[in-house]
Write a protein that holds these residues in place. Structure first.
Motif, PDB file in Angstrom:
ATOM      1  N   VAL A 115       0.854  -1.188   0.000  1.00 42.87           N
ATOM      2  CA  VAL A 115       0.000   0.000   0.000  1.00 42.87           C
ATOM      3  C   VAL A 115       0.887   1.234   0.000  1.00 42.87           C
ATOM      4  N   ARG A 116       0.368   2.326  -0.536  1.00 42.47           N
ATOM      5  CA  ARG A 116       1.162   3.551  -0.599  1.00 42.47           C
ATOM      6  C   ARG A 116       1.379   4.156   0.775  1.00 42.47           C
ATOM      7  N   LYS A 117       0.294   4.301   1.515  1.00 35.78           N
ATOM      8  CA  LYS A 117       0.383   4.953   2.811  1.00 35.78           C
ATOM      9  C   LYS A 117       0.845   3.966   3.870  1.00 35.78           C
ATOM     10  N   ASN A 118       1.834   4.376   4.629  1.00 37.82           N
ATOM     11  CA  ASN A 118       2.341   3.520   5.693  1.00 37.82           C
ATOM     12  C   ASN A 118       1.672   3.888   7.012  1.00 37.82           C
ATOM     13  N   GLU A 119       0.981   2.934   7.618  1.00 35.76           N
ATOM     14  CA  GLU A 119       0.281   3.175   8.869  1.00 35.76           C
ATOM     15  C   GLU A 119       1.112   2.691  10.050  1.00 35.76           C
ATOM     16  N   LEU A 120       1.212   3.545  11.068  1.00 34.86           N
ATOM     17  CA  LEU A 120       1.819   3.120  12.320  1.00 34.86           C
ATOM     18  C   LEU A 120       0.720   2.608  13.235  1.00 34.86           C
ATOM     19  N   ILE A 121       0.953   1.464  13.844  1.00 38.42           N
ATOM     20  CA  ILE A 121      -0.039   0.851  14.719  1.00 38.42           C
ATOM     21  C   ILE A 121       0.553   0.666  16.109  1.00 38.42           C
ATOM     22  N   MET A 122      -0.320   0.609  17.103  1.00 39.16           N
ATOM     23  CA  MET A 122       0.117   0.341  18.468  1.00 39.16           C
ATOM     24  C   MET A 122       0.006  -1.159  18.717  1.00 39.16           C
ATOM     25  N   ALA A 123       1.151  -1.792  18.926  1.00 42.51           N
ATOM     26  CA  ALA A 123       1.155  -3.245  19.106  1.00 42.51           C
ATOM     27  C   ALA A 123       2.460  -3.679  19.754  1.00 42.51           C
ATOM     28  N   ASN A 124       2.514  -4.938  20.112  1.00 45.00           N
ATOM     29  CA  ASN A 124       3.764  -5.564  20.527  1.00 45.00           C
ATOM     30  C   ASN A 124       4.275  -6.352  19.328  1.00 45.00           C
ATOM     31  N   TYR A 125       5.495  -6.084  18.912  1.00 51.81           N
ATOM     32  CA  TYR A 125       6.003  -6.671  17.668  1.00 51.81           C
ATOM     33  C   TYR A 125       5.949  -8.198  17.697  1.00 51.81           C
ATOM     34  N   GLU A 126       6.430  -8.814  18.775  1.00 51.58           N
ATOM     35  CA  GLU A 126       6.505 -10.271  18.826  1.00 51.58           C
ATOM     36  C   GLU A 126       5.121 -10.911  18.831  1.00 51.58           C
ATOM     37  N   GLU A 158     -11.415   3.855  12.705  1.00 53.99           N
ATOM     38  CA  GLU A 158     -10.260   4.293  13.476  1.00 53.99           C
ATOM     39  C   GLU A 158      -9.220   3.187  13.646  1.00 53.99           C
ATOM     40  N   LYS A 159      -9.500   2.026  13.097  1.00 49.43           N
ATOM     41  CA  LYS A 159      -8.606   0.882  13.246  1.00 49.43           C
ATOM     42  C   LYS A 159      -7.812   0.633  11.963  1.00 49.43           C
ATOM     43  N   VAL A 160      -6.697  -0.067  12.131  1.00 53.69           N
ATOM     44  CA  VAL A 160      -5.922  -0.557  10.993  1.00 53.69           C
ATOM     45  C   VAL A 160      -6.067  -2.073  10.983  1.00 53.69           C
ATOM     46  N   ARG A 161      -6.490  -2.605   9.857  1.00 49.97           N
ATOM     47  CA  ARG A 161      -6.714  -4.049   9.739  1.00 49.97           C
ATOM     48  C   ARG A 161      -5.607  -4.691   8.906  1.00 49.97           C
ATOM     49  N   ASP A 228      -7.650  -6.410  13.932  1.00 43.44           N
ATOM     50  CA  ASP A 228      -7.889  -4.967  13.948  1.00 43.44           C
ATOM     51  C   ASP A 228      -7.097  -4.350  15.092  1.00 43.44           C
ATOM     52  N   LEU A 229      -6.266  -3.357  14.751  1.00 41.75           N
ATOM     53  CA  LEU A 229      -5.354  -2.752  15.719  1.00 41.75           C
ATOM     54  C   LEU A 229      -5.584  -1.253  15.815  1.00 41.75           C
ATOM     55  N   ASN A 230      -5.212  -0.694  16.955  1.00 42.90           N
ATOM     56  CA  ASN A 230      -5.326   0.746  17.141  1.00 42.90           C
ATOM     57  C   ASN A 230      -4.240   1.462  16.355  1.00 42.90           C
ATOM     58  N   ARG A 231      -4.628   2.555  15.731  1.00 45.45           N
ATOM     59  CA  ARG A 231      -3.674   3.368  14.982  1.00 45.45           C
ATOM     60  C   ARG A 231      -2.855   4.208  15.956  1.00 45.45           C
TER      61      ARG A 231
END
Length: 238
Positions: A115-126, A158-161, A228-231
């Motif tokens: 995707v063109r737009k890069n979204e930052l999400i709040m998550a734990n990488y592992e 408001e979420k990133v899927r 679904d993750l928080n942006r």
């Protein structure tokens, strides 16, 4: 022992049995491949031996990943898994790079629909990586031989899927109902004997620990598992 304690005990026993069943498959594959290599009556070329050794390596990695994920689940309540801004495109590319060899070994392809737009999400990488690896692993054993598995990022309010789409057998109702009800127990799927009902259980547990939610869309020609993750409020510099 009251009724609630009894039901919890039964649920834990059921989870253990399904987990044991799930581990049986990769261990059986490793044993069979090892016997093939050591059978003097079977003539194997160097390329065939290399392929078998690679398959043993990949299968053992899958089994180890399941064990590590189950260990993490047992520590979710006690351990702190910090959330931080994560580059959604990077983690998708990382997962594809890590699991591509597994797909190639079975003559399959997995790709990230960029995707063109890069979204930052709040998550734990592992934890998120484990969710996507389990979705991809499930798709590997569910998709048709000539089809591709696709990882995709999309905005849902408001979420990133982040979703993993496979093209194959229709998802068993047992798994679909379990995900819809957010039933945090492994579910055995007889119609998909190698797909990981345990993997979906792991994904549910890790998503809940991050305040995220997994879901599934049933298609006539396969399924789409998603989280679904928080942006993140932090702006991406990439």
């Amino acid at each position: 022992m009251d009724e609630r304690e009894f039901l919890n005990l039964v649920a834990k026993e059921s989870s253990f049995l399904i987990a044991a069943h799930e581990m049986k498959t990769p261990l059986s594959i490793i044993r069979q491949l090892s016997l093939t290599l050591n059978d003097d009556e079977i003539e194997l070329s160097n390329s065939e031996k290399s392929r078998i050794l690679r398959q043993i390596d990949i299968t053992s990695e899958r089994a180890l990943r399941l064990v590590q994920d189950l260990t993490k689940i047992s520590k979710l309540e006690d351990a702190m898994f910090e959330l931080e801004p994560i580059n959604s495109k990077k983690i998708c590319n990382d997962v594809v790079a890590e699991i591509t060899d597994v797909f190639k070994l079975r003559g399959r392809v997995i790709r990230f629909k960029n995707v063109r737009k890069n979204e930052l999400i709040m998550a734990n990488y592992e934890l998120l990586r484990s969710i996507l690896m389990n979705f991809s692993d499930n798709a590997l054993y569910s998709s048709n031989e000539k089809s591709e598995v696709e990882i995709k990022i999309s905005n849902i309010g408001e979420k990133v899927r982040i979703s993993v789409r496979d093209y194959g057998e229709e998802l068993p109702l047992s798994i679909w109902r379990s995900v819809k009800k957010q039933n945090h127990q492994p579910v055995r799927a007889n119609s998909r004997p190698q797909s990981s009902g345990l993997g979906i259980f792991i994904a549910q547990s890790f998503a809940a620990a991050m305040g995220a939610k997994i879901g599934v869309i049933r298609h006539r020609d396969g399924s789409t598992f998603y989280v679904d993750l928080n942006r993140s409020g932090q702006l991406s510099l990439l």
